[in-house]
Enzyme design. Structure first.
Site, PDB file in Angstrom:
ATOM      1  N   ASP A 160     -13.038  -0.007   2.325  1.00 53.15           N
ATOM      2  CA  ASP A 160     -11.883   0.289   3.163  1.00 53.15           C
ATOM      3  C   ASP A 160     -12.281   1.232   4.303  1.00 53.15           C
ATOM      4  O   ASP A 160     -13.304   1.035   4.932  1.00 53.15           O
ATOM      5  CB  ASP A 160     -10.746   0.854   2.310  1.00 53.15           C
ATOM      6  CG  ASP A 160      -9.370   0.617   2.931  1.00 53.15           C
ATOM      7  OD1 ASP A 160      -9.253  -0.212   3.842  1.00 53.15           O
ATOM      8  OD2 ASP A 160      -8.396   1.248   2.479  1.00 53.15           O
ATOM      9  N   GLU A 217       0.849  -1.187   0.000  1.00 54.47           N
ATOM     10  CA  GLU A 217       0.000   0.000   0.000  1.00 54.47           C
ATOM     11  C   GLU A 217       0.886   1.239   0.000  1.00 54.47           C
ATOM     12  O   GLU A 217       0.981   1.970   0.994  1.00 54.47           O
ATOM     13  CB  GLU A 217      -0.939  -0.007   1.211  1.00 54.47           C
ATOM     14  CG  GLU A 217      -1.990   1.087   1.174  1.00 54.47           C
ATOM     15  CD  GLU A 217      -2.907   1.075   2.386  1.00 54.47           C
ATOM     16  OE1 GLU A 217      -3.787   1.960   2.442  1.00 54.47           O
ATOM     17  OE2 GLU A 217      -2.762   0.211   3.263  1.00 54.47           O
TER      18      GLU A 217
END
Length: 442
Positions: A333, A236
């Site tokens: 998310d 990420e």
């Protein structure tokens, strides 16, 4: 509360006439029903005793009392959100990200967690998020939970309590969230035991390090010994050297891990050299890993440099994964916390933004499955995320008919059916949480 665009009668047997359904979301298109170039089919849905009794070609017969003419409005199965962080949600007003960066989010959440994450605080914010999901038509949610000591001992019991309270409405799953390095210590075993006791999924944040392969082997062995699936955060970042996904794939093959494996984010793959990309894609496919992209959060955080316009969108290579038959889902998310300051647990918003950011149109093809069928299968939810005879009548009715209508407005007047009955769908008031953010908005 916004009124639904259509009224569905409270009856055990009804028929939704002239419903437009993405062909990709049906277990089968009725004989003689054409599918448009955009993958849409117009059908009648017969519902009886909380289930879809039949999917039929539309007829021209007069409407009966129990018929609802949708006039080609779209109908979807209830949505599946398989990567969330309910324990972090709705903290922005008391813990805003000072600069919008990933590092800023990490520091902000760590401080807020230490100062405020009591059982009551976590419970109320998680329940708030679930009520949003319910109102928007979500049937199942998988949440990652910060699981390091001492927080794990606080949050996991809260999750188990909420799972019982929401049973029959939202199917809840939980994944441990801890740095991969934890699994080189005794605490890693404690985390695995806690996850197993709660019937959860073993997860970690994987960063490349000299010890990554040994740590992955240890985590996979702990999961296999306890019969657990795994779900990683990886890569990420915009670091071209962030290649944890390839390490995870090799570890799964090396350890002959047979459980379900999911990797979320995988952002850095989009900026790596073509030869590295091709190798990683092939490794991912060979290992049987599925991928979850989080477009809204990734767009928000990735390539953020104060005073400079971002140069890339932050999303992973969805189309390239799909071309290699890697199962791909998209999910919401974070929601209103330091990692993403917006959102409302609405998977329609997620699909709308994913379509725009990741070019999931022209053609739309199977991409509607990314928020329905695919995450349902990855979560092991039999019969969820699809429309077909014998399946539960858990449906979302949208006023939008074609894609340009569905994805141009928020569809706030949607109608959600659970077990064939329209639900009340008021969204919770933010003011409910004012005392948790020390007196309300600043």
């Amino acid at each position: 509360m916004t009124a639904g665009f259509v009224t569905v009668p409270e009856r055990d047997a009804i028929r939704l006439r002239n419903a437009t359904v993405p062909a990709a979301l049906m277990t089968g298109v009725p004989p003689g029903v054409p599918v448009s170039p955009d993958g849409l089919a117009v059908v009648d849905l017969a519902i009886r005793d909380a289930r879809i009794a039949a999917v039929l070609a539309p007829t021209e017969s007069p409407l009966a009392d129990a018929d609802v003419d949708l006039q080609r409005a779209q109908v979807w199965p209830c949505l599946i959100d398989m990567h969330t962080h309910l324990d972090k949600g709705h903290t922005w007003e008391r813990a805003p990200n000072p600069d919008g960066t990933f590092a800023g989010a990490l520091r902000t959440v760590a401080a807020d967690r230490a100062a405020s994450w009591s059982a009551d605080d976590v419970r109320r914010r998680m329940d708030f998020g679930l009520r949003c999901s319910w109102a928007h038509g979500t049937r199942a949610v998988r949440t990652h939970l910060d699981s390091m000591s001492p927080q794990g001992a606080i949050t996991w019991p809260v999750f188990e309590e909420l799972r019982k309270q929401w049973a029959g409405r939202i199917e809840l799953q939980a994944v441990s969230l801890a740095p991969l390095q934890v699994f080189g210590t005794a605490e890693g075993t404690e985390v695995a035991n806690r996850v197993a006791a709660a019937g959860g999924i073993l997860g970690a944040v994987a960063f490349v390090s000299p010890e990554i392969d040994a740590l992955l082997d240890r985590l996979l062995d702990l999961a296999a010994e306890r019969g657990l699936a795994v779900d990683f955060h990886c890569d990420e970042s915009g670091d071209v050297g962030a290649r944890a996904l390839a390490h995870i794939a090799r570890a799964i093959v090396r350890r002959r891990f047979a459980g379900r494996a999911v990797c979320g984010h995988c952002c850095s793959l989009a900026i790596q050299p073509p030869d590295v990309v091709a190798e990683t894609l092939d490794l991912t496919a060979a290992a049987g890993i599925s991928v979850v992209s989080l477009p809204m959060c990734n767009l928000y955080l990735q390539d953020r440099v104060p005073g400079r316009t971002p140069r890339w969108r932050g999303v992973t290579l969805l189309h390239e994964f799909a071309a290699r038959h890697v199962r791909v889902a998209v999910a919401s998310d974070n929601c209103r916390d330091a990692f993403y300051g917006f959102g409302d647990h609405d998977m329609v918003e997620v699909f709308r933004e994913a379509t725009r950011l990741c070019h999931l149109d022209r053609p739309y093809g199977d991409w509607p499955r990314a928020v329905t069928t695919t995450p349902a299968d990855l979560m092991g939810l039999s019969g969820a995320g699809r429309i077909g005879p014998g399946l539960p009548a858990d449906l979302v009715l949208f006023e939008g008919r074609m894609w340009s209508e569905l994805l141009s407005r928020p569809q706030a007047n949607r109608v959600v059916l659970r077990n064939g009955r329209a639900i009340e769908r008021p969204l919770p008031d933010y003011r409910e949480l004012d005392d948790l953010i020390r007196g309300g908005p600043r």
